[in-house]
Write a protein that holds these residues in place. Structure first.
Motif, PDB file in Angstrom:
ATOM      1  N   THR A  95      -6.653  -4.014  19.152  1.00  0.00           N
ATOM      2  CA  THR A  95      -7.070  -4.103  17.749  1.00  0.00           C
ATOM      3  C   THR A  95      -7.687  -5.468  17.439  1.00  0.00           C
ATOM      4  O   THR A  95      -8.652  -5.555  16.668  1.00  0.00           O
ATOM      5  CB  THR A  95      -5.874  -3.807  16.825  1.00  0.00           C
ATOM      6  OG1 THR A  95      -5.270  -2.583  17.234  1.00  0.00           O
ATOM      7  CG2 THR A  95      -6.318  -3.679  15.377  1.00  0.00           C
ATOM      8  N   VAL A 122     -13.085  -8.373   2.559  1.00  0.00           N
ATOM      9  CA  VAL A 122     -12.331  -7.739   3.644  1.00  0.00           C
ATOM     10  C   VAL A 122     -13.087  -6.480   4.046  1.00  0.00           C
ATOM     11  O   VAL A 122     -13.347  -5.607   3.223  1.00  0.00           O
ATOM     12  CB  VAL A 122     -10.891  -7.394   3.207  1.00  0.00           C
ATOM     13  CG1 VAL A 122     -10.197  -6.530   4.254  1.00  0.00           C
ATOM     14  CG2 VAL A 122     -10.092  -8.667   2.982  1.00  0.00           C
ATOM     15  N   ARG A 123     -13.492  -6.406   5.319  1.00  0.00           N
ATOM     16  CA  ARG A 123     -14.306  -5.285   5.778  1.00  0.00           C
ATOM     17  C   ARG A 123     -13.474  -4.105   6.226  1.00  0.00           C
ATOM     18  O   ARG A 123     -13.897  -2.957   6.149  1.00  0.00           O
ATOM     19  CB  ARG A 123     -15.196  -5.741   6.950  1.00  0.00           C
ATOM     20  CG  ARG A 123     -16.297  -6.681   6.548  1.00  0.00           C
ATOM     21  CD  ARG A 123     -17.312  -5.988   5.649  1.00  0.00           C
ATOM     22  NE  ARG A 123     -18.270  -6.957   5.106  1.00  0.00           N
ATOM     23  CZ  ARG A 123     -18.761  -6.897   3.880  1.00  0.00           C
ATOM     24  NH1 ARG A 123     -18.389  -5.921   3.055  1.00  0.00           N
ATOM     25  NH2 ARG A 123     -19.615  -7.795   3.448  1.00  0.00           N
ATOM     26  N   GLN A 124     -12.288  -4.369   6.754  1.00  0.00           N
ATOM     27  CA  GLN A 124     -11.469  -3.273   7.265  1.00  0.00           C
ATOM     28  C   GLN A 124     -10.015  -3.726   7.371  1.00  0.00           C
ATOM     29  O   GLN A 124      -9.722  -4.910   7.503  1.00  0.00           O
ATOM     30  CB  GLN A 124     -12.006  -2.825   8.632  1.00  0.00           C
ATOM     31  CG  GLN A 124     -11.507  -1.455   9.055  1.00  0.00           C
ATOM     32  CD  GLN A 124     -12.456  -0.746  10.012  1.00  0.00           C
ATOM     33  OE1 GLN A 124     -13.679  -0.815   9.859  1.00  0.00           O
ATOM     34  NE2 GLN A 124     -11.918  -0.045  10.979  1.00  0.00           N
ATOM     35  N   ILE A 125      -9.101  -2.747   7.286  1.00  0.00           N
ATOM     36  CA  ILE A 125      -7.680  -3.042   7.499  1.00  0.00           C
ATOM     37  C   ILE A 125      -7.166  -2.090   8.577  1.00  0.00           C
ATOM     38  O   ILE A 125      -7.395  -0.875   8.498  1.00  0.00           O
ATOM     39  CB  ILE A 125      -6.852  -2.823   6.208  1.00  0.00           C
ATOM     40  CG1 ILE A 125      -7.398  -3.677   5.054  1.00  0.00           C
ATOM     41  CG2 ILE A 125      -5.360  -3.155   6.445  1.00  0.00           C
ATOM     42  CD1 ILE A 125      -6.829  -3.326   3.685  1.00  0.00           C
ATOM     43  N   PHE A 126      -6.523  -2.629   9.584  1.00  0.00           N
ATOM     44  CA  PHE A 126      -5.893  -1.813  10.614  1.00  0.00           C
ATOM     45  C   PHE A 126      -4.383  -1.882  10.415  1.00  0.00           C
ATOM     46  O   PHE A 126      -3.832  -2.980  10.307  1.00  0.00           O
ATOM     47  CB  PHE A 126      -6.186  -2.368  12.019  1.00  0.00           C
ATOM     48  CG  PHE A 126      -7.626  -2.276  12.456  1.00  0.00           C
ATOM     49  CD1 PHE A 126      -8.053  -1.186  13.213  1.00  0.00           C
ATOM     50  CD2 PHE A 126      -8.546  -3.266  12.138  1.00  0.00           C
ATOM     51  CE1 PHE A 126      -9.376  -1.108  13.649  1.00  0.00           C
ATOM     52  CE2 PHE A 126      -9.863  -3.187  12.564  1.00  0.00           C
ATOM     53  CZ  PHE A 126     -10.279  -2.107  13.322  1.00  0.00           C
ATOM     54  N   THR A 127      -3.727  -0.746  10.409  1.00  0.00           N
ATOM     55  CA  THR A 127      -2.265  -0.736  10.367  1.00  0.00           C
ATOM     56  C   THR A 127      -1.792  -0.146  11.684  1.00  0.00           C
ATOM     57  O   THR A 127      -2.092   1.010  11.988  1.00  0.00           O
ATOM     58  CB  THR A 127      -1.764   0.104   9.182  1.00  0.00           C
ATOM     59  OG1 THR A 127      -2.397  -0.376   8.004  1.00  0.00           O
ATOM     60  CG2 THR A 127      -0.254  -0.004   9.039  1.00  0.00           C
ATOM     61  N   ILE A 128      -1.109  -0.954  12.475  1.00  0.00           N
ATOM     62  CA  ILE A 128      -0.821  -0.544  13.848  1.00  0.00           C
ATOM     63  C   ILE A 128       0.647  -0.766  14.202  1.00  0.00           C
ATOM     64  O   ILE A 128       1.367  -1.457  13.488  1.00  0.00           O
ATOM     65  CB  ILE A 128      -1.699  -1.337  14.851  1.00  0.00           C
ATOM     66  CG1 ILE A 128      -1.405  -2.840  14.733  1.00  0.00           C
ATOM     67  CG2 ILE A 128      -3.168  -1.074  14.611  1.00  0.00           C
ATOM     68  CD1 ILE A 128      -2.111  -3.677  15.797  1.00  0.00           C
ATOM     69  N   ILE A 137       5.427   0.626   8.042  1.00  0.00           N
ATOM     70  CA  ILE A 137       4.403   1.269   7.217  1.00  0.00           C
ATOM     71  C   ILE A 137       3.960   2.591   7.846  1.00  0.00           C
ATOM     72  O   ILE A 137       3.823   3.598   7.161  1.00  0.00           O
ATOM     73  CB  ILE A 137       3.218   0.307   6.994  1.00  0.00           C
ATOM     74  CG1 ILE A 137       3.691  -0.814   6.052  1.00  0.00           C
ATOM     75  CG2 ILE A 137       2.016   1.022   6.392  1.00  0.00           C
ATOM     76  CD1 ILE A 137       2.884  -2.054   6.115  1.00  0.00           C
ATOM     77  N   LEU A 138       3.798   2.608   9.171  1.00  0.00           N
ATOM     78  CA  LEU A 138       3.394   3.851   9.854  1.00  0.00           C
ATOM     79  C   LEU A 138       4.433   4.956   9.680  1.00  0.00           C
ATOM     80  O   LEU A 138       4.106   6.140   9.695  1.00  0.00           O
ATOM     81  CB  LEU A 138       3.164   3.586  11.340  1.00  0.00           C
ATOM     82  CG  LEU A 138       1.979   2.677  11.682  1.00  0.00           C
ATOM     83  CD1 LEU A 138       1.910   2.460  13.183  1.00  0.00           C
ATOM     84  CD2 LEU A 138       0.666   3.265  11.176  1.00  0.00           C
TER      85      LEU A 138
END
Lengths: 417, 417
Positions: free
Chosen positions: A52, A36-42, A12-13
């Protein structure tokens, strides 16, 4: 309970893959009252995953990761989890047995050794077995925190979420209820709409929020209510909609429906109407959109994509004279296409598209981004021209298809009033 | 230079919208050698935006935000930026004039007052005017950090990125070059493939990385090389591919191509072949996939979607006897469909699908998830059965369509050898 999602992996990155997992998981969690408060894509890196996880648990108490569980060397999620939870990895016999059965079923027993690593799990983890792939879903609960790690392939993620994780969360925790209503407003620019309903919006109860979701020339107003009694919340939403109704009634094509193809379905089934499509520049997207709804076979008879102009003449009976006089991208051709389509499939309604989606012009030198479409409902006929030079090929097809269905819904709704 | 993306707005967190902006921006940045290190998806809240800006600048020196710039009350991005950069907001005359012209062009002069807020910008910002919407793109450069804030609507984001931001970044910074090659391997499970090429992978130069991207029963191997001389990097990649070739040659259908429809395009144009489609359960997705490639009109003559079985009989000449003997979801019907399709459109190649995509069974009580497809290349004919009960309706149509094109490419590639 509040959730944070972590999407792990370079796909995805690097811009190679669109993250559909997060959208799916967020929608499912929302249905059982978990925001859902936040999504991290790492990226797939042990240190990043650990950092994370720490940040995520500062925001919410349920953390769900997807990706990074494959048997190849670029996967580090399990190691990061072991580090973070001060746990160790061990071979799980039950998971290994599940894996063995899966390999036998797929006639790939010879791969069992290579995939053995997939049965190595965190010692504290509870396992949800994966019916569609080799990586199991692991869950750790510790000090009121829940971490769930899922594989990354969407068709493995969806059944795990739907059939295992959601039922588990529902059963274990008594959760707040969430109800939503989506109101579709057309031909009303967002800013003017906001001004028109401002007073109503300011009076909304505290547990109800409003969002504006513009899509083409439609604005979806989403009302979301939260509470511990579902019936009370739903009644509140209905009350608010009744207050809104007189203010914007004439611009509304649906008082509760998300996707335009779902709104269309209800109307077509109620009115017992059949439909068919004749597409050129949309290349199948219009039919795909209509048939993306389960049960569409009740009203969708079929579609034709006469891409080359000879096929328009041969199969739909478009006149060669019209094409040479007006070119293939013209209102006249769109109208002859919808007429031919209505006859070919014998339907009440027919839709047609002809245009130039680019990035190159057609052999008639029509301008890129021009499109004509025609809507036929019985003997009634309406055609329109759009000019969308800024849209990429796929967005163009989708935008145009959404718009046609929206215009059709508008026609069918107005028939009633 | 390393980038971090921040997606602002509740649409994605609530599972209502898929984040296609990030994928697009990441791919574009990658082309000019800027890797995306992380993506944050956060809600439209001033404190959260500020905290995330801080975290983002700890990871990279280029931060790009999308969303949260609309004229309605749920948008707080500008305020958060002003706080973070200790800047103030002011009305920008040039932006206001641009807005005025846009409104005139759209015949919406009466909305100018309401949208005036869109011309209020950060005093330190450099502005890229938005040709397709009311919110301008703002950029702040300070102490080696660059922050760019974009609107959220994809068809506003894409031209801003492509025509303004990418050229600006390219011109301002001398950047590393990145080159990639994607090798498509079929009928070779990921884990076995990894084992087979392990020695080659371990010998890769340090500036070249390998990723495995499984899609259906195809695995895409992506080789990415980084360096300050593009030619050197490309030669390195070519060298590595030459070393890999003898190890997996017979399982490879393409040595450099990402999407299966693009790989197919090259082969069809080279071989001067035409193609047509007859779809039932895929509902237009197969045609959409083929026509998603620019220039597909050179080989795609057209498609038919005879959704109702009467249409299969009437338009494609499928025999009613076959349908009643074998049901509509059968190898025999798939074969008669591809034959009828080849005749209808007069093409060299024809493809057909018939199946039950669910969630409900069809009127013949065929099992959900069963699909038959048929591929015709001249007189050659190949048909296949898949069983995909775990896939949702839309994923089902896409998976099947990808698989058919992949099988076709395999047939066409093998013809040569």
């Amino acid at each position: 309970m509040e959730a944070v999602l972590i999407t792990i992996g370079d796909e995805i990155l690097s811009g190679n893959t669109v993250d559909t997992n997060s959208t799916y998981i967020a929608a499912q969690l929302k249905n059982i009252g978990i925001p859902v408060r936040q999504i991290f894509t790492i990226s797939d890196d042990v240190e990043t995953i650990k950092t994370t996880l720490k940040s995520a648990f500062e925001i919410g108490n349920l953390v769900i990761t997807t990706g990074g569980l494959g048997p190849t060397r670029d996967d580090k999620t399990k190691m990061a989890f072991a580090d973070f939870f001060e746990d160790e990895l061990k071979l799980d016999e039950e998971t290994f047995e599940h894996l063995r059965k899966l390999m036998v079923k797929r006639k790939r027993e010879h791969l069992l050794e290579i995939n053995k690593n997939q049965a190595v799990i965190l010692s504290k983890a509870f396992i949800f077995q994966n019916e569609n792939g080799t990586a199991p879903c692991q869950m750790i609960e510790e000090n009121g925190k829940i971490a769930i790690c899922l594989p990354g392939v969407p068709y493995e993620v969806k059944p795990l979420i739907q059939n295992k994780i959601i039922p588990y969360l529902k059963e274990q925790f008594s959760l707040n209820f969430i109800a939503t209503r989506i109101i579709s407003v057309v031909n009303f620019p967002e800013s003017l709409l906001a001004l028109t309903i401002e007073n109503w919006e300011l009076e909304l109860p505290e547990n109800i929020t409003l969002s504006y979701l513009p899509i083409g020339n439609r604005v979806k107003l989403r009302l979301t209510g939260v509470g511990d009694d579902l019936k009370v919340v739903e009644n509140q939403l209905d009350d608010e909609i009744e207050k809104l109704r007189p203010i914007i009634e004439e611009k509304v094509i649906s008082w509760n429906g998300n996707e335009i193809q779902e709104i269309l379905k209800e109307i077509l089934i109620e009115k017992k109407l059949t439909i068919s499509t004749a597409e050129s520049c949309t290349g199948g997207e219009l039919a795909r959109l209509i048939t993306s709804v389960s049960g569409s076979s009740k009203y969708f008879q079929g579609g034709i994509i006469p891409y080359d102009y000879h096929q328009k003449i041969k199969i739909l009976g478009v006149s060669a004279e019209t094409i040479s006089a007006k070119t293939v991208v013209s209102q006249e051709v769109a109208e002859e296409m919808s007429l031919g389509c209505q006859k070919l499939f014998g339907t009440d309604i027919s839709l047609s598209t002809t245009g130039v989606s680019g990035p190159n012009s057609d052999k008639f030198n029509n301008e890129i981004g021009v499109i004509f479409y025609s809507i036929r409902v019985g003997d009634f006929e309406q055609s329109n021209r759009l000019f969308l030079p800024h849209l990429e090929r796929n967005d163009f097809a989708n935008f145009v298809s959404q718009r046609i269905l929206q215009d059709l819904v508008e026609i069918l709704v107005k028939e009633n009033s």
